[in-house]
Enzyme design. Structure first.
Site, mmCIF file in Angstrom:
data_model
loop_
_atom_site.group_PDB
_atom_site.id
_atom_site.type_symbol
_atom_site.label_atom_id
_atom_site.label_comp_id
_atom_site.label_asym_id
_atom_site.label_seq_id
_atom_site.Cartn_x
_atom_site.Cartn_y
_atom_site.Cartn_z
ATOM 1 N N ASN A 16 43.710 35.031 -14.567
ATOM 2 C CA ASN A 16 44.113 33.632 -14.458
ATOM 3 C C ASN A 16 45.631 33.648 -14.274
ATOM 4 O OD1 ASN A 16 44.750 30.954 -14.778
ATOM 5 N ND2 ASN A 16 44.164 30.823 -16.942
ATOM 6 N N TRP A 17 46.046 33.494 -13.040
ATOM 7 C CA TRP A 17 47.480 33.632 -12.744
ATOM 8 C C TRP A 17 48.298 32.415 -13.148
ATOM 9 C CZ3 TRP A 17 48.259 36.434 -7.327
ATOM 10 C CH2 TRP A 17 47.972 37.798 -7.497
ATOM 11 N N LYS A 18 47.623 31.339 -13.549
ATOM 12 C CA LYS A 18 48.310 30.103 -13.945
ATOM 13 C C LYS A 18 49.326 29.703 -12.865
ATOM 14 C CE LYS A 18 47.264 31.265 -18.650
ATOM 15 N NZ LYS A 18 47.552 31.153 -20.070
ATOM 16 N N HIS B 207 40.020 24.874 -19.442
ATOM 17 C CA HIS B 207 41.024 25.751 -20.058
ATOM 18 C C HIS B 207 41.836 24.955 -21.074
ATOM 19 C CE1 HIS B 207 44.561 28.274 -20.526
ATOM 20 N NE2 HIS B 207 43.812 29.279 -20.097
ATOM 21 N N GLU C 201 44.878 24.789 -21.678
ATOM 22 C CA GLU C 201 46.092 24.138 -21.152
ATOM 23 C C GLU C 201 45.727 22.838 -20.436
ATOM 24 O OE1 GLU C 201 47.647 27.592 -19.107
ATOM 25 O OE2 GLU C 201 47.843 28.551 -21.067
ATOM 26 N N GLU D 60 38.177 31.355 -25.605
ATOM 27 C CA GLU D 60 39.616 31.606 -25.665
ATOM 28 C C GLU D 60 40.213 30.884 -26.871
ATOM 29 O OE1 GLU D 60 41.328 32.756 -21.581
ATOM 30 O OE2 GLU D 60 41.312 30.588 -21.693
ATOM 31 N N GLY E 245 48.548 33.675 -24.736
ATOM 32 C CA GLY E 245 49.971 33.846 -24.432
ATOM 33 C C GLY E 245 50.837 34.151 -25.638
ATOM 34 N N SER F 53 45.483 36.984 -24.873
ATOM 35 C CA SER F 53 46.286 38.213 -25.034
ATOM 36 C C SER F 53 45.483 39.493 -24.816
ATOM 37 C CB SER F 53 46.989 38.211 -26.399
ATOM 38 O OG SER F 53 47.863 37.101 -26.496
ATOM 39 N N GLY G 130 45.380 36.233 -18.734
ATOM 40 C CA GLY G 130 46.554 35.554 -18.193
ATOM 41 C C GLY G 130 47.669 36.548 -17.916
ATOM 42 N N GLY G 131 48.605 36.650 -18.852
ATOM 43 C CA GLY G 131 49.823 37.449 -18.682
ATOM 44 C C GLY G 131 49.594 38.838 -18.101
HETATM 45 P P1 PGA Z 1 46.823 35.310 -21.896
HETATM 46 O O1 PGA Z 1 46.123 34.014 -21.235
HETATM 47 O O2 PGA Z 1 46.032 36.504 -21.471
HETATM 48 O O3 PGA Z 1 48.228 35.305 -21.329
HETATM 49 O O4 PGA Z 1 46.798 35.106 -23.366
HETATM 50 C C1 PGA Z 1 44.726 33.904 -21.181
HETATM 51 C C2 PGA Z 1 44.327 32.596 -20.565
HETATM 52 O O5 PGA Z 1 45.016 31.584 -20.780
HETATM 53 O O6 PGA Z 1 43.316 32.515 -19.846
#
Ligand code: PGA
Length: 251
Positions: free
Chosen positions: A9-11, A95, A97, A165, A171, A210, A231-232
């Protein structure tokens, strides 16, 4: 053997130059992929990734959101029908966010999930509790409500996937322990089989929060964890490649 998934998930990250660098780096790794390696970039980058991602073999390119309607007066939104028309294969919905920054309710997410599935997109439907909810022993109650309301009215669909999640792990560098993740995944599996019967047991379940190369193997070794929503770590070629190698080793 069920496949293992690495979904990046590159956001709201990466630009044209860094995307090209990413795929050149992956090419150089010459990985033998035996997992499902998927990436969701920003909308406008989707066609570029579809061109470049051939280096990932059967990579799927997806979106991070889709609209509550198929067409019409929805300025700024992207229709699931348009995504399907453009060859997009999956969409991440619900998600945390989207829930927290854009105030998407379970009802709105339910509309999006229903419409995306009706348009033959694979859906990664996300659920998860905040730190406060976990500390108040509300994890199962919150996740149950998100599942019930988010999947309301749906029949089983082979395109449906669920990601757990925990918001406190996204994050933050604080991953849920494999046991904590497995406990909630097993609960989700049970809830899905109450709604969908036997077929609920085969819905792929991803863990997100994470995920990194040094914790992914142990998470994947758990019986109810079929992959990661990352994500990251998915932004960095070395980490994404390492995650794909770990997932491929379960083949
Ligand atoms: P993260 O993000 O791996 O940076 O914690 C995961 C996500 O939001 O899908």
């Amino acid at each position: 053997m069920k496949p293992k998934y690495v979904v990046g998930n590159w956001k709201m990250n990466h630009n044209l130059a860094s995307i090209k660098e990413f795929f050149m780096g992956l090419d150089r790794m010459k990985m033998e992929l035996k997992c499902e390696a998927w990436i969701a970039p920003q909308f406008v980058h989707i066609p570029i990734l579809k061109d470049l991602a051939f280096s990932l073999g059967k990579a799927k390119i997806g979106a991070q959101n889709s609209a509550i309607a198929e067409s019409g007066a929805h300025t700024g939104e992207v229709s699931p029908a348009t995504l399907a028309d453009m060859g997009v294969e999956f969409v991440i919905l619900g998600h945390s966010e989207r829930r927290s920054i854009y105030k998407e309710s379970n009802e709105v997410i339910n509309q999006k999930v229903t419409l995306a599935l009706n348009n033959s997109l694979k859906v990664i439907f996300c659920v998860g509790e905040t730190l406060e909810e976990r500390e108040n022993n509300k994890t199962f109650e919150v996740v149950r409500q998100q599942l019930h309301q988010g999947l309301k009215g749906l029949m089983w669909n082979s395109d449906l996937m669920v990601a757990y999640e925990p918001v406190w792990a996204i994050g933050t560098g604080k991953t849920a322990t494999p046991d904590q993740a497995e406990e909630v995944h097993a609960f989700i599996r049970k809830e899905l089989s109450l709604q969908f019967g036997e077929q609920g047991k085969v819905i792929p379940l991803l863990y997100g929060g994470s995920v990194k190369p040094d914790n992914f193997g142990e998470l994947l070794s758990k019986p109810s964890i079929d992959g990661g929503l990352v994500g990251g770590a998915s932004l960095k070629i070395a980490d994404y490649g390492a995650l794909c190698s770990i997932a491929s080793s379960y083949y």
